[in-house]
Design a protein around this motif. Structure first.
Motif, PDB file in Angstrom:
ATOM      1  N   ASP A   1      29.866 -25.279  12.216  1.00  0.00           N
ATOM      2  CA  ASP A   1      29.233 -26.583  12.002  1.00  0.00           C
ATOM      3  C   ASP A   1      30.318 -27.527  11.511  1.00  0.00           C
ATOM      4  OD1 ASP A   1      27.950 -28.833  11.022  1.00  0.00           O
ATOM      5  OD2 ASP A   1      26.261 -27.693  10.221  1.00  0.00           O
TER       6      ASP A   1
ATOM      7  N   THR B   1      30.267 -30.337  10.269  1.00  0.00           N
ATOM      8  CA  THR B   1      30.026 -31.077   9.026  1.00  0.00           C
ATOM      9  C   THR B   1      30.387 -30.237   7.799  1.00  0.00           C
ATOM     10  OG1 THR B   1      27.711 -30.387   8.843  1.00  0.00           O
ATOM     11  CG2 THR B   1      28.152 -32.410  10.086  1.00  0.00           C
TER      12      THR B   1
ATOM     13  N   GLY C   1      25.853 -45.065  27.136  1.00  0.00           N
ATOM     14  CA  GLY C   1      24.475 -45.557  27.219  1.00  0.00           C
ATOM     15  C   GLY C   1      23.585 -44.344  27.453  1.00  0.00           C
ATOM     16  N   ILE C   2      22.607 -44.475  28.325  1.00  0.00           N
ATOM     17  CA  ILE C   2      21.682 -43.344  28.530  1.00  0.00           C
ATOM     18  C   ILE C   2      22.283 -42.323  29.498  1.00  0.00           C
ATOM     19  CG2 ILE C   2      19.561 -44.564  27.923  1.00  0.00           C
ATOM     20  CD1 ILE C   2      19.015 -44.922  30.957  1.00  0.00           C
TER      21      ILE C   2
ATOM     22  N   LYS D   1      25.705 -22.967  17.892  1.00  0.00           N
ATOM     23  CA  LYS D   1      24.912 -21.843  18.444  1.00  0.00           C
ATOM     24  C   LYS D   1      25.764 -20.985  19.370  1.00  0.00           C
ATOM     25  CE  LYS D   1      20.810 -24.677  18.098  1.00  0.00           C
ATOM     26  NZ  LYS D   1      21.157 -26.064  18.518  1.00  0.00           N
TER      27      LYS D   1
ATOM     28  N   LEU E   1      27.581 -34.027  26.868  1.00  0.00           N
ATOM     29  CA  LEU E   1      28.773 -34.853  27.109  1.00  0.00           C
ATOM     30  C   LEU E   1      30.048 -34.129  26.698  1.00  0.00           C
ATOM     31  CD1 LEU E   1      27.326 -38.277  25.828  1.00  0.00           C
ATOM     32  CD2 LEU E   1      27.245 -37.292  28.136  1.00  0.00           C
TER      33      LEU E   1
ATOM     34  N   SER F   1      20.854 -35.684  29.293  1.00  0.00           N
ATOM     35  CA  SER F   1      21.327 -34.588  28.436  1.00  0.00           C
ATOM     36  C   SER F   1      20.228 -34.202  27.450  1.00  0.00           C
ATOM     37  CB  SER F   1      22.562 -35.032  27.645  1.00  0.00           C
ATOM     38  OG  SER F   1      22.147 -35.901  26.615  1.00  0.00           O
TER      39      SER F   1
ATOM     40  N   ASP G   1      25.843 -34.077  16.744  1.00  0.00           N
ATOM     41  CA  ASP G   1      24.498 -34.607  16.973  1.00  0.00           C
ATOM     42  C   ASP G   1      24.385 -36.076  16.579  1.00  0.00           C
ATOM     43  OD1 ASP G   1      23.219 -32.432  18.023  1.00  0.00           O
ATOM     44  OD2 ASP G   1      22.347 -31.758  16.131  1.00  0.00           O
ATOM     45  N   GLY G   2      23.440 -36.744  17.209  1.00  0.00           N
ATOM     46  CA  GLY G   2      23.049 -38.079  16.761  1.00  0.00           C
ATOM     47  C   GLY G   2      21.902 -37.935  15.767  1.00  0.00           C
TER      48      GLY G   2
ATOM     49  N   ARG H   1      27.858 -44.895  12.639  1.00  0.00           N
ATOM     50  CA  ARG H   1      28.841 -44.960  13.735  1.00  0.00           C
ATOM     51  C   ARG H   1      29.690 -46.224  13.631  1.00  0.00           C
ATOM     52  NH1 ARG H   1      27.340 -40.739  17.440  1.00  0.00           N
ATOM     53  NH2 ARG H   1      25.120 -40.545  17.899  1.00  0.00           N
TER      54      ARG H   1
ATOM     55  N   MET I   1      27.650 -36.333   9.681  1.00  0.00           N
ATOM     56  CA  MET I   1      27.536 -35.947  11.095  1.00  0.00           C
ATOM     57  C   MET I   1      28.266 -36.919  12.018  1.00  0.00           C
ATOM     58  SD  MET I   1      26.055 -33.610  13.034  1.00  0.00           S
ATOM     59  CE  MET I   1      24.498 -32.935  12.495  1.00  0.00           C
TER      60      MET I   1
ATOM     61  N   VAL J   1      30.765 -41.789  20.577  1.00  0.00           N
ATOM     62  CA  VAL J   1      30.012 -42.600  19.623  1.00  0.00           C
ATOM     63  C   VAL J   1      28.680 -42.958  20.292  1.00  0.00           C
ATOM     64  CG1 VAL J   1      30.183 -44.589  18.069  1.00  0.00           C
ATOM     65  CG2 VAL J   1      32.243 -43.374  18.721  1.00  0.00           C
TER      66      VAL J   1
ATOM     67  N   ARG K   1      27.370 -28.144  25.213  1.00  0.00           N
ATOM     68  CA  ARG K   1      26.345 -28.747  26.074  1.00  0.00           C
ATOM     69  C   ARG K   1      26.696 -30.217  26.296  1.00  0.00           C
ATOM     70  NH1 ARG K   1      22.026 -29.510  23.105  1.00  0.00           N
ATOM     71  NH2 ARG K   1      22.668 -28.570  21.156  1.00  0.00           N
TER      72      ARG K   1
ATOM     73  N   GLN L   1      19.354 -36.918  24.881  1.00  0.00           N
ATOM     74  CA  GLN L   1      18.498 -37.981  25.426  1.00  0.00           C
ATOM     75  C   GLN L   1      17.032 -37.529  25.403  1.00  0.00           C
ATOM     76  OE1 GLN L   1      17.465 -41.440  26.452  1.00  0.00           O
ATOM     77  NE2 GLN L   1      19.667 -41.150  26.609  1.00  0.00           N
TER      78      GLN L   1
HETATM   79  N1  LIG Z   1      23.077 -38.488  25.903  1.00  0.00           N
HETATM   80  C1  LIG Z   1      22.922 -39.770  25.672  1.00  0.00           C
HETATM   81  O1  LIG Z   1      22.222 -40.459  26.384  1.00  0.00           O
HETATM   82  C2  LIG Z   1      23.639 -40.397  24.491  1.00  0.00           C
HETATM   83  C3  LIG Z   1      23.623 -41.785  24.360  1.00  0.00           C
HETATM   84  C4  LIG Z   1      24.263 -42.383  23.286  1.00  0.00           C
HETATM   85  C5  LIG Z   1      24.877 -41.577  22.339  1.00  0.00           C
HETATM   86  N2  LIG Z   1      24.856 -40.230  22.497  1.00  0.00           N
HETATM   87  C6  LIG Z   1      25.484 -39.420  21.463  1.00  0.00           C
HETATM   88  O2  LIG Z   1      26.526 -38.652  22.043  1.00  0.00           O
HETATM   89  C7  LIG Z   1      26.618 -37.412  21.353  1.00  0.00           C
HETATM   90  C8  LIG Z   1      26.538 -36.280  22.367  1.00  0.00           C
HETATM   91  O3  LIG Z   1      25.327 -36.398  23.066  1.00  0.00           O
HETATM   92  P1  LIG Z   1      24.865 -35.264  24.110  1.00  0.00           P
HETATM   93  O4  LIG Z   1      23.852 -35.930  24.934  1.00  0.00           O
HETATM   94  O5  LIG Z   1      26.011 -34.619  24.760  1.00  0.00           O
HETATM   95  O6  LIG Z   1      24.180 -34.209  23.081  1.00  0.00           O
HETATM   96  P2  LIG Z   1      23.732 -32.695  23.335  1.00  0.00           P
HETATM   97  O7  LIG Z   1      23.501 -32.440  24.771  1.00  0.00           O
HETATM   98  O8  LIG Z   1      22.631 -32.434  22.353  1.00  0.00           O
HETATM   99  O9  LIG Z   1      25.031 -31.850  22.894  1.00  0.00           O
HETATM  100  C9  LIG Z   1      25.518 -31.908  21.568  1.00  0.00           C
HETATM  101  C10 LIG Z   1      26.637 -30.890  21.440  1.00  0.00           C
HETATM  102  O10 LIG Z   1      27.219 -30.953  20.139  1.00  0.00           O
HETATM  103  C11 LIG Z   1      27.072 -29.701  19.450  1.00  0.00           C
HETATM  104  N3  LIG Z   1      26.903 -30.020  18.030  1.00  0.00           N
HETATM  105  C12 LIG Z   1      25.953 -30.824  17.478  1.00  0.00           C
HETATM  106  N4  LIG Z   1      26.110 -30.910  16.155  1.00  0.00           N
HETATM  107  C13 LIG Z   1      27.194 -30.139  15.839  1.00  0.00           C
HETATM  108  C14 LIG Z   1      27.846 -29.813  14.629  1.00  0.00           C
HETATM  109  N5  LIG Z   1      27.398 -30.288  13.447  1.00  0.00           N
HETATM  110  N6  LIG Z   1      28.932 -29.019  14.661  1.00  0.00           N
HETATM  111  C15 LIG Z   1      29.384 -28.522  15.843  1.00  0.00           C
HETATM  112  N7  LIG Z   1      28.801 -28.798  17.036  1.00  0.00           N
HETATM  113  C16 LIG Z   1      27.712 -29.586  17.022  1.00  0.00           C
HETATM  114  C17 LIG Z   1      25.876 -29.040  20.149  1.00  0.00           C
HETATM  115  O11 LIG Z   1      25.855 -27.625  20.048  1.00  0.00           O
HETATM  116  P3  LIG Z   1      25.053 -26.873  18.868  1.00  0.00           P
HETATM  117  O12 LIG Z   1      23.698 -27.510  18.787  1.00  0.00           O
HETATM  118  O13 LIG Z   1      25.043 -25.443  19.266  1.00  0.00           O
HETATM  119  O14 LIG Z   1      25.875 -27.098  17.627  1.00  0.00           O
HETATM  120  C18 LIG Z   1      26.152 -29.469  21.587  1.00  0.00           C
HETATM  121  O15 LIG Z   1      27.190 -28.692  22.143  1.00  0.00           O
HETATM  122  C19 LIG Z   1      25.499 -37.405  20.310  1.00  0.00           C
HETATM  123  O16 LIG Z   1      25.995 -37.837  19.067  1.00  0.00           O
HETATM  124  C20 LIG Z   1      24.520 -38.407  20.867  1.00  0.00           C
HETATM  125  O17 LIG Z   1      23.723 -38.988  19.853  1.00  0.00           O
HETATM  126  C21 LIG Z   1      24.264 -39.625  23.537  1.00  0.00           C
END
Ligand SMILES: NC(=O)c1ccc[n+]([C@@H]2O[C@H](COP(=O)([O-])OP(=O)(O)OC[C@H]3O[C@@H](n4cnc5c(N)ncnc54)[C@H](OP(=O)(O)O)[C@@H]3O)[C@@H](O)[C@H]2O)c1
Length: 259
Positions: free
Chosen positions: A65, A67, A184-185, A40, A19, A188, A90-91, A157, A111, A139, A17, A191
């Protein structure tokens, strides 16, 4: 521009899913075979079929997973000699550091820092021996603009980017680069989850906070995951071998400093 990576192999963690998926799609469109990892199965397999259908490359889904030792072993077994590694997971949940236990901190380090470092350890020597490698860590801008409610992210981080900066200078002579993408934002799931965690009883609604965050960005919008995917693909290209050890913001200009 021909990115020169057709036929390469990429291992992308956290790519079902958001980024990570956008990075997998962008690389697949450049002719890269992709192994995508997430926990998942349903979403992961749907995404794998979508990428294969859109780009016609080999797509290997790995349920795991990152981790856990078993999750990392499954990822490496499916893609033992990647040319490209994307670390992502995950964040943290927002909160107050007064409420965090040692276990909370260790989970955050696993994580956002230690699993990424372990994946680098398992792949970087092979990349150096083969003379090509591109490692990217997703990051957060929180390493440059600490977010008050995201102490676990600010801390864990920062440890990752500090480590990666040191390693990057040891690998680049072998054409292996290591860079950190600082989003940034972005529009997704993460967010949305973040905003839900910020809502308080009787306070602003989800939609109000969602809109206010967009308005607070100089671009007056959220980033599109595909924009980060395209950035990722370029940084993985043959043209990016002189870019390493960098913390690269992609945030619509929200970081306010000149440097
Ligand atoms: N989107 C933003 O605005 C933003 C801004 C700053 C930083 N970030 C950081 O960028 C990262 C990606 O963000 P996103 O928005 O793309 O998140 P997202 O849409 O929630 O996607 C996260 C992806 O990582 C997988 N995942 C999470 N934990 C995992 C694990 N332990 N092992 C394997 N796969 C894992 C999820 O699938 P499953 O749940 O099925 O494992 C999913 O495919 C995060 O760390 C987030 O905190 C995002």
């Amino acid at each position: 521009m021909d990115l020169g990576i057709r036929g390469r192999k990429a291992l992308l963690v956290g790519a079902s899913r958001g980024l990570g998926k956008a990075c997998a799609l962008a690389l697949a469109h450049e002719g890269v075979d992709v192994t995508i990892v997430a926990r998942k199965r349903d979403t992961l397999e749907r995404t794998a079929a979508e990428i294969a259908g859109a780009a016609g490359v080999k797509v290997t889904p790995v349920v795991g997973d990152i981790t856990s030792k078993a999750g990392r072993a499954a990822a490496i077994e499916a893609c033992p000699a990647p040319d490209i590694l994307l670390n992502n997971a995950d964040g943290p949940a927002p909160g107050d550091f007064r409420n965090w236990s040692r276990d909370d901190w260790i989970a955050a380090l696993d994580m956002m820092m230690l699993s990424h470092i372990e994946m680098m350890r398992l792949t970087v020597d092979g990349m150096m021996a083969r003379g090509f490698g591109r490692i990217l860590n997703i990051v957060s801008r929180s390493v440059k603009i600490p977010q008050a409610e995201l102490g676990l992210s600010n801390g864990a981080r920062s440890g990752l980017v500090g480590f990666a900066g040191g390693l990057a200078r040891q690998t680049v002579a072998h054409n292996v680069t290591i860079n950190n993408l600082l989003p940034g934002i972005f529009d997704s799931d993460a967010q949305r989850e973040h905003i839900r965690g910020m809502l308080t009883e009787g306070g602003k609604t989800f939609d109000e906070v969602w809109r206010a965050r967009a308005q607070g960005n100089p671009a007056r919008r959220y980033g599109e995951p595909a924009e980060l995917g395209a950035y990722c693909a370029f940084l993985c290209s043959v043209h990016a071998g002189f870019i390493t050890g960098q913390n690269l913001l992609i945030d619509g200009g929200s970081y306010p400093g000149t440097f």
